[in-house]
Design a protein around this motif. Structure first.
Motif, mmCIF file in Angstrom:
data_model
loop_
_atom_site.group_PDB
_atom_site.id
_atom_site.type_symbol
_atom_site.label_atom_id
_atom_site.label_comp_id
_atom_site.label_asym_id
_atom_site.label_seq_id
_atom_site.Cartn_x
_atom_site.Cartn_y
_atom_site.Cartn_z
ATOM 1 N N LYS A 63 1.077 -1.262 -0.033
ATOM 2 C CA LYS A 63 0.027 0.148 -0.053
ATOM 3 C C LYS A 63 0.865 1.230 -0.015
ATOM 4 C CE LYS A 63 -4.354 1.423 2.287
ATOM 5 N NZ LYS A 63 -5.344 1.227 3.401
ATOM 6 N N LEU A 64 2.068 1.272 0.678
ATOM 7 C CA LEU A 64 2.704 2.353 0.734
ATOM 8 C C LEU A 64 3.453 2.765 -0.577
ATOM 9 C CD1 LEU A 64 4.500 4.716 2.312
ATOM 10 C CD2 LEU A 64 6.050 2.759 3.042
ATOM 11 N N LEU A 65 3.969 1.495 -1.025
ATOM 12 C CA LEU A 65 4.679 1.573 -2.466
ATOM 13 C C LEU A 65 3.780 2.069 -3.306
ATOM 14 C CD1 LEU A 65 6.405 -1.908 -2.762
ATOM 15 C CD2 LEU A 65 7.472 0.288 -2.404
ATOM 16 N N LYS A 66 2.413 1.591 -3.435
ATOM 17 C CA LYS A 66 1.339 2.313 -4.384
ATOM 18 C C LYS A 66 1.053 3.670 -4.243
ATOM 19 C CE LYS A 66 0.171 -1.535 -6.527
ATOM 20 N NZ LYS A 66 0.224 -1.800 -8.018
ATOM 21 N N LEU A 67 0.995 4.079 -3.000
ATOM 22 C CA LEU A 67 0.892 5.568 -2.521
ATOM 23 C C LEU A 67 2.094 6.392 -2.942
ATOM 24 C CD1 LEU A 67 -0.804 7.943 -1.258
ATOM 25 C CD2 LEU A 67 0.488 7.011 1.009
ATOM 26 N N ALA A 68 3.403 5.804 -2.722
ATOM 27 C CA ALA A 68 4.469 6.603 -3.217
ATOM 28 C C ALA A 68 4.499 6.880 -4.527
ATOM 29 C CB ALA A 68 5.773 5.711 -2.741
#
Length: 92
Positions: A77-82
């Motif tokens: 989820k963090l990778l997608k947000l970044a």
């Protein structure tokens, strides 16, 4: 409850994982190799055995290495947000 529904090895340090809420993507797990618990995952044959444990729904390998499904979900989820925000996490 958010659970992984599909997983496969992509390379000798990446997996593709899909969760039941639709979140999916590749995750590079090489950051885990620094920890002695995950050293066996450097072996490509062991890494290829990745699957979803039917009882816990965690991500597991044949030699009893386990990664928490929730940690991987939040990581993805963090990778997608970044990516959406055009943030290069490698520069942090």
């Amino acid at each position: 409850m958010i659970l992984p529904v599909f997983i496969k090895p992509v390379s000798n340090n990446q997996i593709f994982v899909k969760y039941n809420d639709g979140l999916e993507g590749n995750i590079n797990l090489s950051f885990l190799f620094k920890n002695f618990i995950y050293q066996d995952l450097k072996n490509e044959e062991i890494f290829k055995t990745v699957c979803i444990d039917k009882e816990t729904n965690d991500i597991v390998w044949a030699n009893n290495i386990t990664i928490c499904k929730d940690m991987l979900y939040n990581h993805l989820k963090l990778l997608k947000l970044a990516d959406n925000l055009k943030i290069d996490l490698s520069k942090l």
